[in-house]
Design a protein around this motif. Structure first.
Motif, PDB file in Angstrom:
ATOM      1  N   LEU A  14      50.000  43.974  27.669  1.00 51.95           N
ATOM      2  CA  LEU A  14      48.855  43.392  26.977  1.00 51.95           C
ATOM      3  C   LEU A  14      48.502  42.045  27.596  1.00 51.95           C
ATOM      4  O   LEU A  14      49.375  41.214  27.849  1.00 51.95           O
ATOM      5  N   GLY A  15      47.215  41.847  27.876  1.00 45.00           N
ATOM      6  CA  GLY A  15      46.752  40.607  28.478  1.00 45.00           C
ATOM      7  C   GLY A  15      46.739  40.623  29.996  1.00 45.00           C
ATOM      8  O   GLY A  15      46.248  39.695  30.620  1.00 45.00           O
ATOM      9  N   TRP A  16      47.291  41.670  30.597  1.00 44.42           N
ATOM     10  CA  TRP A  16      47.315  41.789  32.055  1.00 44.42           C
ATOM     11  C   TRP A  16      46.240  42.762  32.502  1.00 44.42           C
ATOM     12  O   TRP A  16      45.874  43.688  31.786  1.00 44.42           O
ATOM     13  N   LEU A  17      45.765  42.580  33.726  1.00 38.80           N
ATOM     14  CA  LEU A  17      44.792  43.476  34.333  1.00 38.80           C
ATOM     15  C   LEU A  17      45.493  44.198  35.470  1.00 38.80           C
ATOM     16  O   LEU A  17      46.172  43.579  36.288  1.00 38.80           O
ATOM     17  N   LYS A  18      45.386  45.515  35.510  1.00 38.32           N
ATOM     18  CA  LYS A  18      46.002  46.268  36.597  1.00 38.32           C
ATOM     19  C   LYS A  18      44.942  46.621  37.623  1.00 38.32           C
ATOM     20  O   LYS A  18      43.906  47.175  37.295  1.00 38.32           O
ATOM     21  N   CYS A  41      39.586  46.532  32.209  1.00 35.75           N
ATOM     22  CA  CYS A  41      38.729  45.387  32.521  1.00 35.75           C
ATOM     23  C   CYS A  41      37.788  45.157  31.347  1.00 35.75           C
ATOM     24  O   CYS A  41      37.111  46.074  30.903  1.00 35.75           O
ATOM     25  N   ASN A  42      37.738  43.935  30.858  1.00 30.36           N
ATOM     26  CA  ASN A  42      36.839  43.676  29.743  1.00 30.36           C
ATOM     27  C   ASN A  42      35.429  43.386  30.242  1.00 30.36           C
ATOM     28  O   ASN A  42      35.193  43.210  31.434  1.00 30.36           O
ATOM     29  N   VAL A  43      34.497  43.341  29.334  1.00 24.71           N
ATOM     30  CA  VAL A  43      33.084  43.162  29.673  1.00 24.71           C
ATOM     31  C   VAL A  43      32.859  41.841  30.401  1.00 24.71           C
ATOM     32  O   VAL A  43      32.116  41.789  31.382  1.00 24.71           O
ATOM     33  N   LEU A  48      31.388  38.903  35.307  1.00 27.34           N
ATOM     34  CA  LEU A  48      31.653  37.867  36.306  1.00 27.34           C
ATOM     35  C   LEU A  48      31.731  38.462  37.714  1.00 27.34           C
ATOM     36  O   LEU A  48      31.247  37.862  38.674  1.00 27.34           O
ATOM     37  N   TRP A  49      32.304  39.643  37.848  1.00 22.33           N
ATOM     38  CA  TRP A  49      32.330  40.296  39.157  1.00 22.33           C
ATOM     39  C   TRP A  49      30.919  40.628  39.612  1.00 22.33           C
ATOM     40  O   TRP A  49      30.577  40.480  40.791  1.00 22.33           O
TER      41      TRP A  49
END
Length: 153
Positions: A14-18, A41-43, A48-49
């Motif tokens: 939780l809280g990490w991005l893979k 990935c959150n919105v 931002l990307w």
């Protein structure tokens, strides 16, 4: 003795991005291919990307005065230094580096209703293969939205 284990993708904590990446070289065809997947990935991160890639693309095309509009208020707050969300994250640092180039970039929040063309394009790509798509002509179905925007001028 050899231990067999199931080989499968494992969700990050939780809280990490893979982020999974892979590269391949096809020496017979003299080609290199790469691929990547960002999961969970959150919105905000996706927005931002998108901002990063559009700024980079605009710079490479030679534009030096940009009005960047997004319907994601938090991303605007981050870029204007009002929010500390994702502070220290590489995507935020990369965008701020781009903003420091020798050009003028105005960043503003707009409402989703003012961003219908881009919203439509983003929805259209949900079923597209991963990768960048450069359109020369507007895709079928977007013309009414473009006409509406023109009628407001």
């Amino acid at each position: 003795m050899r231990v067999l284990e199931a080989l499968q993708w494992i969700r990050p904590p939780l809280g990490w991005l893979k982020v999974n990446v892979d590269g391949a070289i096809y020496s017979s065809a003299n080609r290199v291919s790469i691929g990547g997947v960002i999961r969970d990935c959150n919105v905000l991160f996706a927005e931002l990307w998108a901002i990063h890639d559009m700024l980079l693309h605009s710079w490479c095309l030679g534009f030096r005065q940009i009005e960047l509009e997004t319907d994601n208020l938090e991303s605007v707050r981050i870029l204007k230094g009002v929010s500390i969300a994702l502070s220290g994250h590489s995507i935020v640092a990369s965008i701020k580096e781009l903003l420091a180039f020798d050009w003028e970039v105005l960043v503003r929040h707009i409402y989703r209703e003012q961003n219908k063309v881009v919203d439509w394009l983003a929805s259209m790509t949900k079923s597209s293969p991963i990768g960048a798509t450069h359109l020369v002509d507007p895709p079928e179905g977007i013309h009414p939205l473009l006409q509406y925007d023109l009628s407001l001028e």
